[in-house]
Design a protein around this motif. Structure first.
Motif, PDB file in Angstrom:
ATOM      1  N   PRO A  83     134.071 101.687 132.856  1.00  0.00           N
ATOM      2  CA  PRO A  83     133.111 100.592 132.959  1.00  0.00           C
ATOM      3  C   PRO A  83     131.674 101.043 132.701  1.00  0.00           C
ATOM      4  O   PRO A  83     130.874 100.274 132.176  1.00  0.00           O
ATOM      5  CB  PRO A  83     133.282 100.115 134.407  1.00  0.00           C
ATOM      6  CG  PRO A  83     134.636 100.588 134.818  1.00  0.00           C
ATOM      7  CD  PRO A  83     134.832 101.884 134.100  1.00  0.00           C
ATOM      8  N   SER A  86     131.231 101.338 129.023  1.00  0.00           N
ATOM      9  CA  SER A  86     131.262  99.976 128.492  1.00  0.00           C
ATOM     10  C   SER A  86     129.941  99.271 128.751  1.00  0.00           C
ATOM     11  O   SER A  86     129.460  98.494 127.921  1.00  0.00           O
ATOM     12  CB  SER A  86     132.411  99.178 129.124  1.00  0.00           C
ATOM     13  OG  SER A  86     133.662  99.697 128.741  1.00  0.00           O
ATOM     14  N   LEU A  87     129.344  99.550 129.895  1.00  0.00           N
ATOM     15  CA  LEU A  87     128.052  98.959 130.231  1.00  0.00           C
ATOM     16  C   LEU A  87     126.996  99.329 129.197  1.00  0.00           C
ATOM     17  O   LEU A  87     126.250  98.463 128.716  1.00  0.00           O
ATOM     18  CB  LEU A  87     127.615  99.415 131.627  1.00  0.00           C
ATOM     19  CG  LEU A  87     126.203  99.044 132.092  1.00  0.00           C
ATOM     20  CD1 LEU A  87     126.025  97.534 132.113  1.00  0.00           C
ATOM     21  CD2 LEU A  87     125.926  99.633 133.471  1.00  0.00           C
ATOM     22  N   ARG A  90     127.840  97.562 125.871  1.00  0.00           N
ATOM     23  CA  ARG A  90     127.574  96.129 125.925  1.00  0.00           C
ATOM     24  C   ARG A  90     126.077  95.835 125.996  1.00  0.00           C
ATOM     25  O   ARG A  90     125.610  94.832 125.471  1.00  0.00           O
ATOM     26  CB  ARG A  90     128.318  95.507 127.107  1.00  0.00           C
ATOM     27  CG  ARG A  90     129.828  95.517 126.919  1.00  0.00           C
ATOM     28  CD  ARG A  90     130.573  94.751 127.999  1.00  0.00           C
ATOM     29  NE  ARG A  90     131.999  94.740 127.723  1.00  0.00           N
ATOM     30  CZ  ARG A  90     132.884  93.958 128.335  1.00  0.00           C
ATOM     31  NH1 ARG A  90     132.480  93.126 129.285  1.00  0.00           N
ATOM     32  NH2 ARG A  90     134.151  94.003 128.002  1.00  0.00           N
ATOM     33  N   TRP A 148     130.032  90.188 132.775  1.00  0.00           N
ATOM     34  CA  TRP A 148     130.417  90.655 131.433  1.00  0.00           C
ATOM     35  C   TRP A 148     129.679  91.937 131.084  1.00  0.00           C
ATOM     36  O   TRP A 148     130.284  92.891 130.600  1.00  0.00           O
ATOM     37  CB  TRP A 148     130.107  89.591 130.374  1.00  0.00           C
ATOM     38  CG  TRP A 148     130.400  90.100 128.989  1.00  0.00           C
ATOM     39  CD1 TRP A 148     131.615  90.117 128.359  1.00  0.00           C
ATOM     40  CD2 TRP A 148     129.478  90.735 128.102  1.00  0.00           C
ATOM     41  NE1 TRP A 148     131.499  90.718 127.121  1.00  0.00           N
ATOM     42  CE2 TRP A 148     130.196  91.103 126.933  1.00  0.00           C
ATOM     43  CE3 TRP A 148     128.115  91.016 128.167  1.00  0.00           C
ATOM     44  CZ2 TRP A 148     129.598  91.740 125.851  1.00  0.00           C
ATOM     45  CZ3 TRP A 148     127.521  91.663 127.086  1.00  0.00           C
ATOM     46  CH2 TRP A 148     128.253  92.011 125.941  1.00  0.00           C
ATOM     47  N   GLU A 150     128.532  94.184 132.952  1.00  0.00           N
ATOM     48  CA  GLU A 150     129.030  95.306 133.748  1.00  0.00           C
ATOM     49  C   GLU A 150     130.514  95.561 133.514  1.00  0.00           C
ATOM     50  O   GLU A 150     131.154  96.273 134.279  1.00  0.00           O
ATOM     51  CB  GLU A 150     128.754  95.030 135.228  1.00  0.00           C
ATOM     52  CG  GLU A 150     127.262  95.016 135.559  1.00  0.00           C
ATOM     53  CD  GLU A 150     126.992  94.717 137.018  1.00  0.00           C
ATOM     54  OE1 GLU A 150     127.861  94.098 137.667  1.00  0.00           O
ATOM     55  OE2 GLU A 150     125.913  95.110 137.511  1.00  0.00           O
ATOM     56  N   ALA A 151     131.057  94.996 132.440  1.00  0.00           N
ATOM     57  CA  ALA A 151     132.438  95.249 132.003  1.00  0.00           C
ATOM     58  C   ALA A 151     133.480  94.804 133.021  1.00  0.00           C
ATOM     59  O   ALA A 151     134.540  95.392 133.127  1.00  0.00           O
ATOM     60  CB  ALA A 151     132.628  96.729 131.660  1.00  0.00           C
ATOM     61  N   ASP A 152     133.158  93.734 133.744  1.00  0.00           N
ATOM     62  CA  ASP A 152     134.101  93.211 134.724  1.00  0.00           C
ATOM     63  C   ASP A 152     134.695  91.886 134.269  1.00  0.00           C
ATOM     64  O   ASP A 152     135.452  91.251 135.001  1.00  0.00           O
ATOM     65  CB  ASP A 152     133.389  93.023 136.078  1.00  0.00           C
ATOM     66  CG  ASP A 152     134.372  92.760 137.204  1.00  0.00           C
ATOM     67  OD1 ASP A 152     135.460  93.368 137.191  1.00  0.00           O
ATOM     68  OD2 ASP A 152     134.062  91.946 138.096  1.00  0.00           O
ATOM     69  N   GLU A 154     135.512  89.361 130.352  1.00  0.00           N
ATOM     70  CA  GLU A 154     135.428  89.239 128.903  1.00  0.00           C
ATOM     71  C   GLU A 154     134.674  87.976 128.493  1.00  0.00           C
ATOM     72  O   GLU A 154     134.528  87.703 127.309  1.00  0.00           O
ATOM     73  CB  GLU A 154     136.843  89.218 128.295  1.00  0.00           C
ATOM     74  CG  GLU A 154     137.596  90.530 128.464  1.00  0.00           C
ATOM     75  CD  GLU A 154     136.831  91.729 127.912  1.00  0.00           C
ATOM     76  OE1 GLU A 154     136.298  91.628 126.784  1.00  0.00           O
ATOM     77  OE2 GLU A 154     136.744  92.756 128.613  1.00  0.00           O
TER      78      GLU A 154
END
Length: 331
Positions: A83, A86-87, A90, A148, A150-152, A154
């Motif tokens: 995550p 991913s953060l 994103r 989204w 914070e990759a929690d 979609e």
């Protein structure tokens, strides 16, 4: 060979050495001495092999334990870093998908966050800069869901359904128009070639709201408010509501809608908040495909008016549903 068997062989080998030694002492001669030397070499060889084997086993055990520890640590890091990485990805994707080049990002972010171009080139350095305040700023500036980023999740955007909730949409557009009188944009996407009030269902229309959020030199960066409602033109109530909204915005706010065509798949993504709207806008053929205002005008108001057979009913519906009250009400 088991450890106990190896010990027995080693014992027997040294026993032979002892016997050969006793023979050599009792009867010195070539044969007895040769036998002693041969048995000694054999015993020492067996001893060396056993020691080597023991060390190999011990070493293998240690390596295996270390491997387990390392694998466990890597797995733990993967869980923790997934995550996190991913953060950072994103974070950059938000800017890029709003038309901001990587090199321009530091110019968009307030100086208090101290984000440099060097920070953007290294995920670890970027993560160190991503404080809760910076994350909040990004979400607020671009209307992005924090979960989204914070990759929690979609789903990039919160989307609201305005069917039978027209007053909320009208108040939202009024507030945005007052705040951004010259740059507010409402795009009406339809997923059919031509709208027909008497045609088959569904004939969906979806609204996308765009408003200015940043200034980058002479360029204006837009933020977006996707809406989840897919107004079915083939259903009278849905069509009346949308036509009433279009007419009220034009007559009361001076706000016209831009009409474009969009395939059903992309409309679904757009209305569910799972795609960046700029991707849709950039992939849409240039040039207005249709004029929503034409469907809310009377024939006396516009020579381009369409479906005028029900315009008087639309005007009455607007009055009955008190659309004007939504615009007159204080926020």
């Amino acid at each position: 060979m088991h450890k106990e068997d190896r010990g027995l062989v080693r014992f027997l080998a040294w026993l032979v050495v002892a016997i050969a030694g006793a023979w050599a002492l009792a009867s010195p001669g070539f044969d007895s001495v040769l036998t002693l030397v041969a048995s000694l070499v054999t015993a020492m060889t067996i001893q060396a092999k056993n020691v080597s084997r023991s060390r190999e086993i011990d070493s293998s055990s240690v390596i295996e334990e270390c491997k387990k520890d390392v694998d466990g640590e890597v797995a733990s890091q993967r869980i923790q870093e997934g995550p996190v990485l991913s953060l950072s990805k994103r974070f950059l994707a938000v800017f890029i998908n709003h038309g901001i080049h990587l090199n321009e990002i530091p110019r968009c972010i307030p100086a208090r966050f101290e984000v440099s171009l060097s920070d953007l080139s290294n995920s670890s350095k970027l993560i160190e800069k991503m404080t809760p305040d910076l994350i909040d700023w990004v979400c607020l500036t671009f209307n992005i869901r924090r979960s989204w980023l914070e990759a929690d999740s979609e789903r990039i955007y919160e989307t609201e359904n305005f069917y039978k909730n027209e007053h909320s949409l009208l108040r939202l557009l009024k507030d945005l128009k007052e705040k951004y009188p010259n740059n507010l944009r409402v795009i009406a996407y339809k997923d059919v070639g031509a709208l027909d009030s008497g045609g088959p269902r569904p004939q969906n229309v979806n609204l996308l709201i765009a408003y200015p959020t940043l200034k980058l030199g002479k360029d204006v960066v837009m933020a977006y408010i996707p809406t989840s409602t897919q107004w079915d033109w083939g259903y009278w109530r849905s069509r009346y509501q949308l036509k009433g909204i279009i007419r009220t915005c034009y007559k009361r706010l001076g706000l016209t809608f831009d009409g474009y065509n969009l395939n059903t798949e992309d409309m679904s993504k757009l209305s569910s908040g799972t795609i960046f709207p700029k991707k849709v806008i950039d992939n849409t053929p240039s040039g207005i495909a249709w004029y929503p205002d034409d469907y809310s005008d009377t024939s006396s108001e516009s020579s381009c008016a369409k479906e005028t057979h029900e315009t008087s009913s639309i005007i009455e519906y607007v009055r009955e549903q008190r659309y004007a009250d939504a615009l007159d009400a204080e926020a």
